[in-house]
Motif scaffolding. Structure first.
Motif, PDB file in Angstrom:
ATOM      1  N   ALA A 276       0.816  -1.222   0.000  1.00  0.00           N
ATOM      2  CA  ALA A 276       0.000   0.000   0.000  1.00  0.00           C
ATOM      3  C   ALA A 276       0.847   1.269   0.000  1.00  0.00           C
ATOM      4  O   ALA A 276       0.410   2.304   0.474  1.00  0.00           O
ATOM      5  N   ARG A 277       2.043   1.163  -0.527  1.00  0.00           N
ATOM      6  CA  ARG A 277       2.862   2.348  -0.769  1.00  0.00           C
ATOM      7  C   ARG A 277       3.098   2.418  -2.276  1.00  0.00           C
ATOM      8  O   ARG A 277       3.990   1.793  -2.815  1.00  0.00           O
ATOM      9  N   LEU A 278       2.206   3.107  -2.942  1.00  0.00           N
ATOM     10  CA  LEU A 278       2.175   3.136  -4.402  1.00  0.00           C
ATOM     11  C   LEU A 278       2.283   1.722  -4.968  1.00  0.00           C
ATOM     12  O   LEU A 278       3.011   1.468  -5.913  1.00  0.00           O
ATOM     13  N   GLU A 279       1.525   0.818  -4.367  1.00  0.00           N
ATOM     14  CA  GLU A 279       1.536  -0.575  -4.796  1.00  0.00           C
ATOM     15  C   GLU A 279       0.710  -0.712  -6.073  1.00  0.00           C
ATOM     16  O   GLU A 279      -0.404  -0.210  -6.175  1.00  0.00           O
ATOM     17  N   ARG A 280       1.254  -1.412  -7.037  1.00  0.00           N
ATOM     18  CA  ARG A 280       0.660  -1.495  -8.371  1.00  0.00           C
ATOM     19  C   ARG A 280      -0.017  -2.847  -8.574  1.00  0.00           C
ATOM     20  O   ARG A 280       0.561  -3.903  -8.298  1.00  0.00           O
ATOM     21  N   PHE A 281      -1.252  -2.819  -9.080  1.00  0.00           N
ATOM     22  CA  PHE A 281      -1.994  -4.021  -9.440  1.00  0.00           C
ATOM     23  C   PHE A 281      -2.484  -3.884 -10.881  1.00  0.00           C
ATOM     24  O   PHE A 281      -2.853  -2.778 -11.313  1.00  0.00           O
ATOM     25  N   ALA A 282      -2.486  -4.982 -11.595  1.00  0.00           N
ATOM     26  CA  ALA A 282      -3.067  -5.024 -12.936  1.00  0.00           C
ATOM     27  C   ALA A 282      -4.416  -5.720 -12.824  1.00  0.00           C
ATOM     28  O   ALA A 282      -4.494  -6.883 -12.409  1.00  0.00           O
ATOM     29  N   VAL A 283      -5.487  -4.998 -13.149  1.00  0.00           N
ATOM     30  CA  VAL A 283      -6.848  -5.518 -12.953  1.00  0.00           C
ATOM     31  C   VAL A 283      -7.682  -5.235 -14.190  1.00  0.00           C
ATOM     32  O   VAL A 283      -7.909  -4.074 -14.558  1.00  0.00           O
TER      33      VAL A 283
END
Length: 400
Positions: A276-283
Motif C-alpha cells: 500500500a505504498r504506491l503498490e501497483r496491481f493489474a486488474v
C-alpha cells in the motif's frame, strides 16, 4: 527474563481464535497520552524490552516504509530482528513480526487472555506494544525496529529501554489536536524521542529540522543529517519502493544501518517492499495504484509521484483534515469516487457534493464502480486512508 503468559506454554493447535473485538475496544479515551501505561505493562511482563536493542522510528509520514527497509537490512546482516508497526492493512498480526514473519495468531490469543485478567483497562496501542516486546523476548530477538504511533516523547514507544538509535523521517501537520498546531510544535514532540548520547538521524528539512537540532542540543543526542554527514545518507541507487519520496526514506534507513555498524545491509534495504505504498496491481486491463496517503503532506507527495490518473477512489476518516488532504489529489484525476473506509469516515455524500463525483459508501462497491469508470489501459488511484488501502488490497488479491 520476560514473564510467562500461561503456565501451559504455547497455545495448542485448535485453540480459540483471538478475541480481537475485545482488543479493538481498548482505546486511549479517558487518559493522558504518554509512556506511563506502556511502561507499567512492560514491568508487569518482566521488562522484556530490556532483552533486545530498539531502533525507534518516528515522524509524520514514511515511518512504515523506513521500518520495512530497516527490517530487510538488519535481516540481511544475519540478525534476529523484530518489527513493530501500525496500523495493519489486513490482519492484526502484521503489526508484530519476528524474522520477517507475522506473529502467529495463537500467541495473540494467549496474550489477550492474559491482558483481560491483568490489564483490562489498558489501551489498544499500549497492549500491542507490550505483546510485541514480550514476543521479541520469547523469540530471542537481538534488535527490533519500533514504529511510534503518534508523536515521539508523548508516544507509548517512549517507554522502551535500550534504544540504540532514533530515526525521524519528517514532521508535518497531522494529529494537530494532539501534538500541536504548528510544524515546530509537532517536530518538537517527535524530536524529543531523542536520548542522551544516542544517535538521532533525520531527513527532516526547514523549520522541522531547525527544531530537531534545538532538541538534540538540549537532550545531548548526536544529530546526524544529510548535510552534516552526506556519506552516511548516500544511496548507491534508488530504492525498489516507487516514488521520489522513497529515496528520502531509503537514505534515512541506510544512514541508520551504517550508524549501527550494519552497512552491509543497505543493499537489502533498498530492495525492500511494503504494501500500500504506491503498490501497483493489474486488474481487468487497468492499472490500480494503492497508497495509504492520509494527511496533507502525504497526499502532496503522492500527487507529485502520480501527477495523472483517470479515476480517484478516495475515503478518509473525519478526524483528519479532509480538505487539505484531498486538495492535491483533485488535479490528479477528473473522475472521483468517494467512499467510507470506516464508521468514523467523512460522509462520502458530502465529499461528492462538495468536490464533484460519485458517492458509494461501501468500499468494495466503490472499488467496482471506480474500476468500471476507469477506461481500458487507464489508471485508478486509491488513497485517503490506510484502512481503505487494506480493504481494496484484499479485494484486489481476491480478483475483486
Amino acid at each position: 527474563m520476560s514473564a510467562s503468559l500461561s503456565p501451559g506454554g504455547p497455545v495448542p493447535a485448535g485453540s480459540p481464535v483471538p478475541d480481537y473485538d475485545w482488543l479493538y475496544a481498548r482505546t486511549r479515551a479517558g487518559r493522558e497520552r504518554g509512556p506511563q501505561v506502556a511502561r507499567a505493562l512492560l514491568d508487569q511482563l518482566g521488562r522484556p524490552d530490556e532483552t533486545f536493542a530498539s531502533v525507534r522510528v518516528v515522524g509524520t509520514n514514511g515511518k512504515g516504509s523506513t521500518c520495512a527497509m530497516l527490517e530487510a537490512g538488519l535481516l540481511a546482516c544475519g540478525l534476529r530482528v523484530g518489527r513493530f508497526t501500525s496500523p495493519h492493512l489486513q490482519t492484526y498480526e502484521e503489526r508484530v513480526r519476528t524474522g520477517g514473519q507475522n506473529l502467529d495468531p495463537t500467541r495473540t490469543a494467549r496474550f489477550i487472555a492474559w491482558a483481560r485478567d491483568n490489564a483490562p483497562a489498558a489501551p489498544f496501542f499500549d497492549l500491542t506494544l507490550a505483546l510485541a516486546a514480550h514476543s521479541f523476548c520469547e523469540d530471542g530477538v537481538e534488535i527490533a525496529v519500533m514504529e511510534a504511533g503518534v508523536g515521539g516523547v508523548s508516544d507509548a514507544t517512549q517507554a522502551l529501554e535500550r534504544v540504540v538509535a532514533v530515526a525521524l523521517t519528517n514532521a508535518a501537520l497531522d494529529h494537530t489536536g494532539v501534538l500541536g498546531e504548528t510544524v515546530r510544535e509537532i517536530a518538537r514532540d517527535k524530536a524529543r524521542a531523542a536520548r542522551p548520547g544516542v544517535p538521532l538521524l533525520t531527513t527532516a528539512t526547514g523549520e522541522a529540522l531547525d527544531e530537531t537540532a534545538r532538541v538534540a542540543a538540549e537532550v545531548g543526542a548526536l544529530l546526524l543529517t544529510p548535510d552534516s554527514h552526506p556519506d552516511l545518507f548516500a544511496l548507491p541507487h534508488p530504492p525498489a519502493l516507487a516514488g521520489a519520496h522513497q529515496a528520502q526514506n531509503a537514505a534515512l534507513a541506510a544512514a541508520t544501518l551504517r550508524t549501527l555498524g550494519r552497512g552491509a545491509g543497505v543493499e537489502a534495504a533498498l530492495g525492500a517492499t511494503h504494501p500500500a505504498r504506491l503498490e501497483r496491481f493489474a486488474v481487468q486491463g487497468r492499472t490500480v495504484l494503492v497508497d495509504g496517503a492520509h494527511n496533507p503532506h502525504a497526499a502532496g507527495v503522492l500527487a507529485q509521484a502520480v501527477p495523472q490518473a483517470d479515476v480517484l477512489l478516495f475515503g478518509n476518516l473525519a478526524r483528519k483534515d479532509t480538505a487539505a488532504t484531498l486538495a492535491p489529489l483533485l488535479a490528479v484525476a477528473p473522475v472521483r469516487v468517494f467512499t467510507a473506509p470506516g464508521e468514523t469516515a467523512t460522509p462520502p455524500e458530502d465529499l461528492a457534493t462538495h468536490y464533484g463525483g460519485v458517492a458509494v459508501p461501501s468500499p468494495l462497491d466503490a472499488l467496482r464502480r471506480a474500476l468500471a469508470l476507469t477506461p481500458q489501459g487507464g489508471t485508478l488511484l486509491v488513497a485517503g486512508s490506510l484502512y481503505l488501502a487494506g480493504t481494496v488490497r484484499a479485494a484486489l488479491q481476491r480478483d475483486v
